[in-house]
Design an enzyme around this catalytic site. Structure first.
Site, short mmCIF file in Angstrom:
data_model
loop_
_atom_site.label_atom_id
_atom_site.label_comp_id
_atom_site.label_asym_id
_atom_site.label_seq_id
_atom_site.Cartn_x
_atom_site.Cartn_y
_atom_site.Cartn_z
N ASP A 70 51.33 47.76 49.62
CA ASP A 70 51.21 47.38 48.55
C ASP A 70 52.97 47.77 47.69
O ASP A 70 53.58 48.55 48.64
CB ASP A 70 50.01 48.73 47.83
CG ASP A 70 50.10 49.47 47.95
OD1 ASP A 70 51.00 50.04 48.76
OD2 ASP A 70 49.34 50.13 47.20
N ASN A 139 39.93 57.25 41.93
CA ASN A 139 38.93 56.73 42.04
C ASN A 139 38.82 55.78 42.95
O ASN A 139 37.97 55.34 42.95
CB ASN A 139 39.32 55.43 40.72
CG ASN A 139 40.36 54.66 41.62
OD1 ASN A 139 41.29 54.60 42.33
ND2 ASN A 139 40.68 54.31 40.25
N GLU A 146 41.74 48.45 43.57
CA GLU A 146 40.65 49.73 42.73
C GLU A 146 39.70 48.80 42.59
O GLU A 146 38.85 47.42 42.33
CB GLU A 146 41.73 48.41 40.99
CG GLU A 146 42.90 48.91 41.23
CD GLU A 146 43.42 50.96 41.17
OE1 GLU A 146 42.12 51.69 41.28
OE2 GLU A 146 44.19 50.99 39.87
#
Ligand code: GLP
Length: 246
Positions: A70, A139, A146
């Site tokens: 990324d 998370n 995400e």
């Protein structure tokens, strides 16, 4: 199949990960490595750099190709928070990898569709990833995938989750400086890797690791999809494993 190495601390995690990567490169000198950024793999890259320099392991990166997970959208390459800069600084400058064999999404490409399709083409032209290194977000994100409603298969541009902006602000002067978007490999790109090695260190990762190892498979915890991969090695320290019983 998911294999877990429980290690004492960050250093042991880093050494174990570097050993697996070195073994991959020694066995297949033209390997395609999928690499990660963040604070987690820094120690791994330190070991690889050291072992390369000391040369007794004879790790040769001359024919190795790297495709990174990324990149932030909008940061220039000379910005020390860009993942381009990170990879040069932590690994590429220390080893004999050829610049033309290193690939990172083009964070400066404003056209999101173009940046992503170009990166897909690069991954395809390399013939896929042999070993994919991953960290994990608190998370449960992997790369910059995400939590969301669905798993996104291909490279895409993502709006960073508020908790990711918060977590990554520790590297920037303040929260406002953290880019709001990033380009990332998709879950499909990651799942196609022949082998996956995921690293986790510290209490902040304990819940994400619990979800990864024993939670239900859901796009709300992107790493949970790894339960479906045939060759995943998790190297986690005692703190990162503190919410699970092994
Ligand atoms: C970052 C990266 C991920 C990384 C994760 C954890 O934002 N995009 O690839 O695994 O978040 O980062 P850290 O290793 O610093 O905890």
């Amino acid at each position: 199949m998911l294999k877990i190495y429980k290690v004492k601390n960050y250093d042991e995690m880093s050494k174990k990960a570097a050993t697996l990567i070195a073994a991959q490169v020694i066995a297949n000198p033209d390997s395609v490595l999928g690499l990660a950024t963040g604070s987690t793999p820094v120690g791994t890259y330190e070991y690889l750099s050291k072992w390369y320099k000391e040369s007794y392991l004879d790790i040769n990166f001359e024919d190795v190709k790297v495709v990174n997970l990324d990149e932030y959208k909008g940061l220039t390459r000379d910005n020390d928070q860009s993942y381009y800069y990170f990879m040069q600084d932590n690994l590429f400058k220390n080893i004999n990898i050829k610049a033309e064999n290193t690939h990172i999404p083009n964070g400066l490409e404003d056209d999101e569709a173009k940046a992503c399709s170009e990166y897909e083409d690069i991954i395809t032209s390399l013939g896929g990833v042999d070993l994919q290194l991953l960290g994990i977000g608190g998370n449960g994100h992997i790369g910059f995938n995400e939590p969301g409603e669905v798993f996104v298969k291909d490279c895409h541009c993502i709006e960073l989750a508020p908790e990711t902006i918060e977590a990554n602000s520790r590297f920037f002067a303040n929260k406002e400086e953290v880019p709001k978007k990033a380009y990332t490999m998709g879950i499909g790109n990651i799942m196609k890797a022949k082998k996956i090695v995921l690293l986790a260190s510290g209490k902040a990762k304990a819940n994400a690791i619990k979800q990864l190892l024993s939670g239900k498979i859901t796009a709300q915890v992107p790493a949970s999809v790894l339960q479906l991969h045939h060759d995943v090695t998790v190297i986690a320290d005692e703190e990162a494993l503190s919410a699970v019983e092994i």
